[in-house]
Structure formats: C-alpha cells, structure tokens
Design a protein around this motif. Structure first.
Motif, PDB file in Angstrom:
ATOM      1  N   LEU A 321       0.501  -1.194  -0.177  1.00  0.00           N
ATOM      2  CA  LEU A 321      -0.036   0.274   0.002  1.00  0.00           C
ATOM      3  C   LEU A 321       0.930   1.162   0.313  1.00  0.00           C
ATOM      4  O   LEU A 321       0.271   2.309  -0.021  1.00  0.00           O
ATOM      5  N   MET A 322       2.211   1.206  -0.265  1.00  0.00           N
ATOM      6  CA  MET A 322       3.275   2.292   0.010  1.00  0.00           C
ATOM      7  C   MET A 322       2.442   3.780  -1.089  1.00  0.00           C
ATOM      8  O   MET A 322       2.508   4.461  -0.443  1.00  0.00           O
ATOM      9  N   PRO A 323       2.269   3.426  -1.880  1.00  0.00           N
ATOM     10  CA  PRO A 323       1.899   4.701  -3.010  1.00  0.00           C
ATOM     11  C   PRO A 323       0.899   5.115  -2.782  1.00  0.00           C
ATOM     12  O   PRO A 323       0.965   6.604  -2.257  1.00  0.00           O
ATOM     13  N   ASN A 324      -0.204   4.572  -2.042  1.00  0.00           N
ATOM     14  CA  ASN A 324      -1.195   4.992  -1.485  1.00  0.00           C
ATOM     15  C   ASN A 324      -1.556   5.958  -0.171  1.00  0.00           C
ATOM     16  O   ASN A 324      -1.930   7.311   0.031  1.00  0.00           O
ATOM     17  N   ALA A 451      -3.589 -12.340  -1.455  1.00  0.00           N
ATOM     18  CA  ALA A 451      -5.178 -12.238  -1.156  1.00  0.00           C
ATOM     19  C   ALA A 451      -4.919 -10.685  -1.408  1.00  0.00           C
ATOM     20  O   ALA A 451      -5.707 -10.224  -2.061  1.00  0.00           O
ATOM     21  N   VAL A 452      -4.349 -10.186  -0.819  1.00  0.00           N
ATOM     22  CA  VAL A 452      -4.036  -8.550  -1.107  1.00  0.00           C
ATOM     23  C   VAL A 452      -3.795  -8.005  -1.911  1.00  0.00           C
ATOM     24  O   VAL A 452      -4.942  -6.921  -2.569  1.00  0.00           O
ATOM     25  N   VAL A 453      -2.878  -8.635  -2.846  1.00  0.00           N
ATOM     26  CA  VAL A 453      -2.959  -7.691  -3.686  1.00  0.00           C
ATOM     27  C   VAL A 453      -4.247  -8.151  -5.261  1.00  0.00           C
ATOM     28  O   VAL A 453      -4.376  -7.390  -5.514  1.00  0.00           O
ATOM     29  N   GLY A 454      -4.540  -9.334  -5.684  1.00  0.00           N
ATOM     30  CA  GLY A 454      -6.273  -9.705  -5.871  1.00  0.00           C
ATOM     31  C   GLY A 454      -7.390  -8.408  -5.433  1.00  0.00           C
ATOM     32  O   GLY A 454      -7.875  -8.184  -6.634  1.00  0.00           O
ATOM     33  N   VAL A 455      -7.633  -8.710  -4.120  1.00  0.00           N
ATOM     34  CA  VAL A 455      -8.259  -7.101  -3.395  1.00  0.00           C
ATOM     35  C   VAL A 455      -8.314  -6.257  -4.055  1.00  0.00           C
ATOM     36  O   VAL A 455      -8.804  -5.411  -4.521  1.00  0.00           O
ATOM     37  N   LEU A 456      -6.567  -5.377  -4.306  1.00  0.00           N
ATOM     38  CA  LEU A 456      -5.967  -3.756  -4.748  1.00  0.00           C
ATOM     39  C   LEU A 456      -6.100  -4.394  -6.462  1.00  0.00           C
ATOM     40  O   LEU A 456      -6.561  -2.671  -6.818  1.00  0.00           O
ATOM     41  N   THR A 457      -6.466  -5.387  -7.039  1.00  0.00           N
ATOM     42  CA  THR A 457      -7.175  -5.067  -8.425  1.00  0.00           C
ATOM     43  C   THR A 457      -8.143  -4.758  -8.902  1.00  0.00           C
ATOM     44  O   THR A 457      -8.680  -4.487  -9.019  1.00  0.00           O
ATOM     45  N   LEU A 458      -9.088  -5.381  -7.737  1.00  0.00           N
ATOM     46  CA  LEU A 458     -10.247  -4.918  -7.823  1.00  0.00           C
ATOM     47  C   LEU A 458     -11.239  -3.764  -7.667  1.00  0.00           C
ATOM     48  O   LEU A 458     -12.446  -3.593  -7.339  1.00  0.00           O
ATOM     49  N   VAL A 459     -10.425  -3.258  -6.258  1.00  0.00           N
ATOM     50  CA  VAL A 459     -10.449  -1.695  -5.322  1.00  0.00           C
ATOM     51  C   VAL A 459      -9.975  -0.361  -6.846  1.00  0.00           C
ATOM     52  O   VAL A 459      -9.791   1.029  -5.637  1.00  0.00           O
ATOM     53  N   GLU A 460      -8.659  -0.944  -7.435  1.00  0.00           N
ATOM     54  CA  GLU A 460      -8.049   0.351  -7.921  1.00  0.00           C
ATOM     55  C   GLU A 460      -8.442   2.004  -7.691  1.00  0.00           C
ATOM     56  O   GLU A 460      -8.129   2.251  -8.119  1.00  0.00           O
ATOM     57  N   ASP A 461     -10.339   1.138  -8.480  1.00  0.00           N
ATOM     58  CA  ASP A 461     -10.380   2.899  -9.090  1.00  0.00           C
ATOM     59  C   ASP A 461     -11.080   3.556  -7.900  1.00  0.00           C
ATOM     60  O   ASP A 461     -11.891   4.687  -7.667  1.00  0.00           O
ATOM     61  N   TRP A 462     -11.035   2.703  -6.686  1.00  0.00           N
ATOM     62  CA  TRP A 462     -11.576   3.258  -5.138  1.00  0.00           C
ATOM     63  C   TRP A 462     -10.180   4.929  -4.340  1.00  0.00           C
ATOM     64  O   TRP A 462      -9.278   4.810  -5.497  1.00  0.00           O
ATOM     65  N   ASN A 463     -11.247   5.228  -3.422  1.00  0.00           N
ATOM     66  CA  ASN A 463     -10.394   6.841  -3.529  1.00  0.00           C
ATOM     67  C   ASN A 463      -9.301   5.943  -2.495  1.00  0.00           C
ATOM     68  O   ASN A 463      -9.689   4.836  -1.715  1.00  0.00           O
ATOM     69  N   ILE A 469      -8.691   1.071   3.897  1.00  0.00           N
ATOM     70  CA  ILE A 469      -8.892   0.333   5.106  1.00  0.00           C
ATOM     71  C   ILE A 469      -9.902  -0.852   4.765  1.00  0.00           C
ATOM     72  O   ILE A 469     -10.193  -1.765   5.037  1.00  0.00           O
ATOM     73  N   THR A 470     -10.553  -1.373   3.025  1.00  0.00           N
ATOM     74  CA  THR A 470     -10.167  -2.481   2.398  1.00  0.00           C
ATOM     75  C   THR A 470      -9.793  -3.832   2.573  1.00  0.00           C
ATOM     76  O   THR A 470      -9.570  -4.814   2.843  1.00  0.00           O
TER      77      THR A 470
END
Length: 507
Positions: A321-324, A451-463, A469-470
């Motif tokens: 999550l470093m860039p975020n 699992a986190v990498v998979g979740v990140l691809t699903l929420v990449e358009d979120w703020n 948090i997700t």
C-alpha cells in the motif's frame, strides 16, 4: 503482579501508537509547510547529529539503567544509585550541549557540502537549537528509564508525545513568521515541558534528587556500562547520518524524502518492535539477576517469534500500500507528486532494514542484560564502515535509491552477526522451534499478500482511504485464518491469555 504488568504493557502499546502517529503528523505538517525544499533538507540535515545524541541518551539510558536499577533494588541501594546517575547525567549533557553549539558552524559545512551556503546557514542555527535541548534531554532520559524499570512504560511515551506536539504547534503557529526555525524552537520548548511533566510525577517520591557530593566511582561504573550500550543504540542513527550525507549530494528534496520514507517504513518497528523489546527487557533482566537461565532464554525465544508474527504482515501490507499511504499522508501543500514518487521509490528499498532491526530489538536486550553491549558496539563499528562503502557502490549504480538499499544490506550483516555471537554467549537457543515458527509465519504472510494483491486489483478505482481500509481488513482476516490453519504456535500466547482472562471473569 502479572495483571499489573499486562495493564502496563497495554498502556505502553497504546501510548507508543499515539507517539508514532504524532510523529507521522509531525512529518505531514513539515511536508505541508516546507515540502521538498532546501529549508526542509536543511532541517533534516541539522536534526540528524543532535538526534543521534538524543537517542544516545534516551534509548541508551533505558537499556543501561533498567538492569542496573533492578540489580540495585536487589541490593537495596536503588535510590542512591539513581540519584548519582541523575546528577552525573546533568553534568555530561550540559557539556555535550555546549560542545554541540560551538562545533555546529564547523561540522555542518563539512558533512553537508551539497546544501550550499544558504542551506548551511539554516542548518547551523537549527542544529544549535537542537543541541540546546540536549541539556534537558539528559534529565528526561534518566526519568524515562526509571519509569520503565518500574513497569510504568506509558509515562515515557507520553512525555515524548509532549515534545512532538510542541514541535507541531511551533510549525502551525510560527512557520509563517519564523520559517523552518519554528520547528527547532518548538522542539526545545517541548523538551522543557516534558521535563516539568516528569518532575511533577516524581515529586511525591522525592527521587531522583540532586546530590552535591557526587560519588564519582558510582557514576563511572554506570557509564562504563552505559557508553558501549548507548553507542550500539546510536549505530542506526550514525548510519542514517551517513545516508543523509550521501543524499545531500543529489537534487533538492532527496534528503527530505529519505527521512520521510525511513520514518514511514520503520513505523511498524517503532510500534511493535520497540514495544515487544521494552516489555521483555525487565522480565529477562529479572530472570538473569535470579540466575534463571532457562527463563531468560525462553523470553528471548518468545520475543523473536512474537516479533516476526506481528511485524512481518505489517511490513508486507505497508509495502503493498506504499504509494497510497504516502500520497494520502504527504501530498498536499508544498509536497507535490514528484516528491511523492521519490519517497515511494526510497521506501521500497528500506524494507530489509526495518525487518532485521526489529528482530534486533529482542537480541540486543539479551546483550544488555548480560552486560555485553560492547560486543554489539564492535559489530556496529564494522556495520557503519560497511554502510558507507555500500553507499558509494550502490549510489553509483542506482543513484539515490542505492542509499536505502545499502542500509538494508548492512542490516542483514549487522543483525546476523550479532545473532551468531549471542547464540554462543547463551549456549544456543531452540533454533529448530524458531525456524519452524518462522516458516509457518512466512507462509501465512505469503497467502495474505496474494489475497491483498487480488483485492487491490478490484478496488484500484476507489479513493485512497477506502482502498487502504478495505485492503487492511482483508489482509488481517486472511492472515488470521492462515495462522490458525497452519497451527502457528505463537498465536497461543494471545489466545491463552484471552481465554485465561475470560475464565477469570466467569469464575
């Protein structure tokens, strides 16, 4: 007694979390007002050497005074010991303050030639302000070690929060009129307020108190132990000073990004690493004073497994999550997108240093308890030379990115060498048990990371906030499930304590 220690540990963890969050807020405030400017670079350059001495006193005092004070309790001379250490420290810190103020105009241009004349002028004044605070830091350090020796861990954290909050308020209210100097004056005011806070707390005990007839042999014996211990603590700061010297040779803003990246990446270590090391220290010190070698070794083993159990998933999540996180925390005001990219690049290369130095927080407590801190000092001396050499090699190869990489490679050498020496000192640890636990924890973290990498691809358009948090919740759930599925024994330390507490409540 155990319930009191448990409460003290919880309070310490909460206070440590608050302290480190306030440290992040400090960095955010500095980034907002000064961005990646020459002023910001000059501030961080000026801060490095005084901060090295500040940590020399604060962390070094805790590692030296806690076991010596506990030993003095056994001999019923703890108040005498504390009073003379307190008085002797006042004299030593005063001498260091004066020397630092006098030498600042000479060492700043020598170390940070890349800052230029304007940067030197700013850094010299700020350095003088920080060195003025060391006189008060010396007294603060003794009182914080005294609180730790009595298992009042949270008090020392609260007093450090006072210093950081004072620096933040200095920036908020005076940055426009005093510029970057407001940070230094805020810090100085905070050290004075922090000392007054502690003196009010200890006033009812009437300790420690000044003694005009100083027992120099008592002070000398203590500082013979303290100096090697404190110097080993300063190894990290000396290496950071080396890093900043190299960073000053690059474009404006690299020194600032280097410090922000280091502070952020080391955030898990600052919370969990320091907390676990601080909590086990009085326990293994007491076991050693009672010649209970098995309990001493068990404390070290549990410290090492608990450290990786908590720390590794935290580091993995932080890296993903470093860039975020950096964009969310710092990218505003004078801190632009280019500064964010530079900070993210540097942060990735620091991962090795945070992992190994966190494990070292347990190992070094064992050295200090055995009064073998001088051995770490010797290894640390070689580590500093190695870091300087690696900086030359890696910066020619990778530019400023080579600076944090050099720190990570050096950390592997430093911590690995210290661990091998410690094994010989204590006639071995249960390495098979530790290795088995580490393998399970690494596997659980690998599952979590996937699992986190998979979740990140699903929420990449979120703020950013919703992504963080997700991902944090998803990662925590997957990691918890994985450690139970893999039957990681370290989890029992937490579940057994919870079940025991629940059983006590029902009965």
């Amino acid at each position: 007694m155990k319930s009191k220690l448990g409460l003290a540990s919880i309070l310490f963890l909460l206070a440590t979390l608050l302290l480190k969050i306030s440290g992040l807020v400090r960095d955010m405030v500095i980034a907002f007002y000064f961005g990646g400017s020459l002023e910001s670079d000059a501030f961080w350059a000026a801060f490095i050497i005084p901060n090295m001495i500040i940590l020399f006193f604060t962390t070094g005092m805790k590692n030296a005074l806690v076991p010596s004070y506990i030993q003095a309790i056994e001999n019923k001379r703890h108040e005498y010991h504390l009073n003379h250490v307190f008085t002797g420290t006042i004299l030593i810190s005063l001498l260091i303050s004066v020397l630092g103020i006098v030498l600042a105009p000479y060492y700043i241009p020598l170390l940070y030639g890349g800052l230029g004349e304007e940067g030197h002028d700013i850094a010299i004044v700020i350095s003088m302000i920080f060195f003025s605070s060391i006189f008060f830091i010396g007294m603060n350090a003794v009182l914080e070690a005294f609180f730790d020796a009595e298992n009042r861990f949270a008090l020392s954290m609260v007093s450090q929060i006072i210093v950081i909050v004072s620096l933040i308020l200095g920036a908020v209210f005076f940055a426009e009129t005093l510029g970057v100097y407001a940070l230094g004056y805020g810090y100085l005011a905070g050290t004075i307020l922090s000392l007054l806070f502690k003196l009010v707390i200890v006033s009812k005990r009437n300790v420690p108190k000044l003694t005009w007839k100083l027992d120099w042999p008592e002070v000398k014996d203590f500082y013979i132990v303290f100096f090697p211990v404190a110097l080993t603590v300063a190894v990290g700061q000396i290496n950071l000073a080396v890093d900043n010297v190299f960073a000053a040779q690059f474009k404006d803003g690299v020194v600032t990004s280097l410090n922000y990246a280091k502070n952020l990446v080391h955030f898990p270590q600052a919370i969990f690493g320091v907390t676990i090391g601080t909590i086990i220290f009085p326990l293994i010190s007491k076991a050693n004073s009672q010649n209970d070698h098995q309990l001493f070794k068990k404390g070290i083993e549990q410290g090492l497994t608990t450290m990786l159990f908590i720390l590794l998933p935290s580091i993995a999540g932080l890296m993903l999550l470093m860039p975020n996180i950096i964009e969310l925390l710092y990218q505003r005001g004078q801190f632009d997108a280019n500064a964010t990219r530079t900070t993210v690049e540097i942060a990735y290369y620091y991962v090795g240093s945070v992992l190994f130095f966190s494990l070292h927080n347990v190992i070094n407590k064992g050295f200090y308890t055995l009064k073998k801190g001088h051995l770490i000092m010797i290894v640390g001396g070689f580590a500093i030379l190695l870091n300087a050499g690696l900086n030359v090699l890696f910066t020619n190869w990778l530019g400023y990115r080579g600076i944090p990489l050099a720190s990570s490679v050096m950390a592997v050498f430093y911590v690995g060498t210290c661990f091998l020496i410690f094994l010989r000192l204590v006639d071995g640890l249960k390495l098979r048990m530790i290795g088995k636990e580490y393998a399970k924890i690494i596997l659980a973290v690998a599952v979590m990371a996937g699992a986190v990498v998979g979740v990140l691809t699903l929420v990449e358009d979120w703020n950013n906030i919703m992504q963080i948090i997700t991902v944090a919740i998803s990662g925590a759930v997957v990691y918890t499930g994985s450690v139970f599925a893999l039957k990681v024994d370290t989890i029992k330390i937490f579940t057994n304590r919870f079940l025991k507490k629940k059983g006590n409540q029902t009965s």
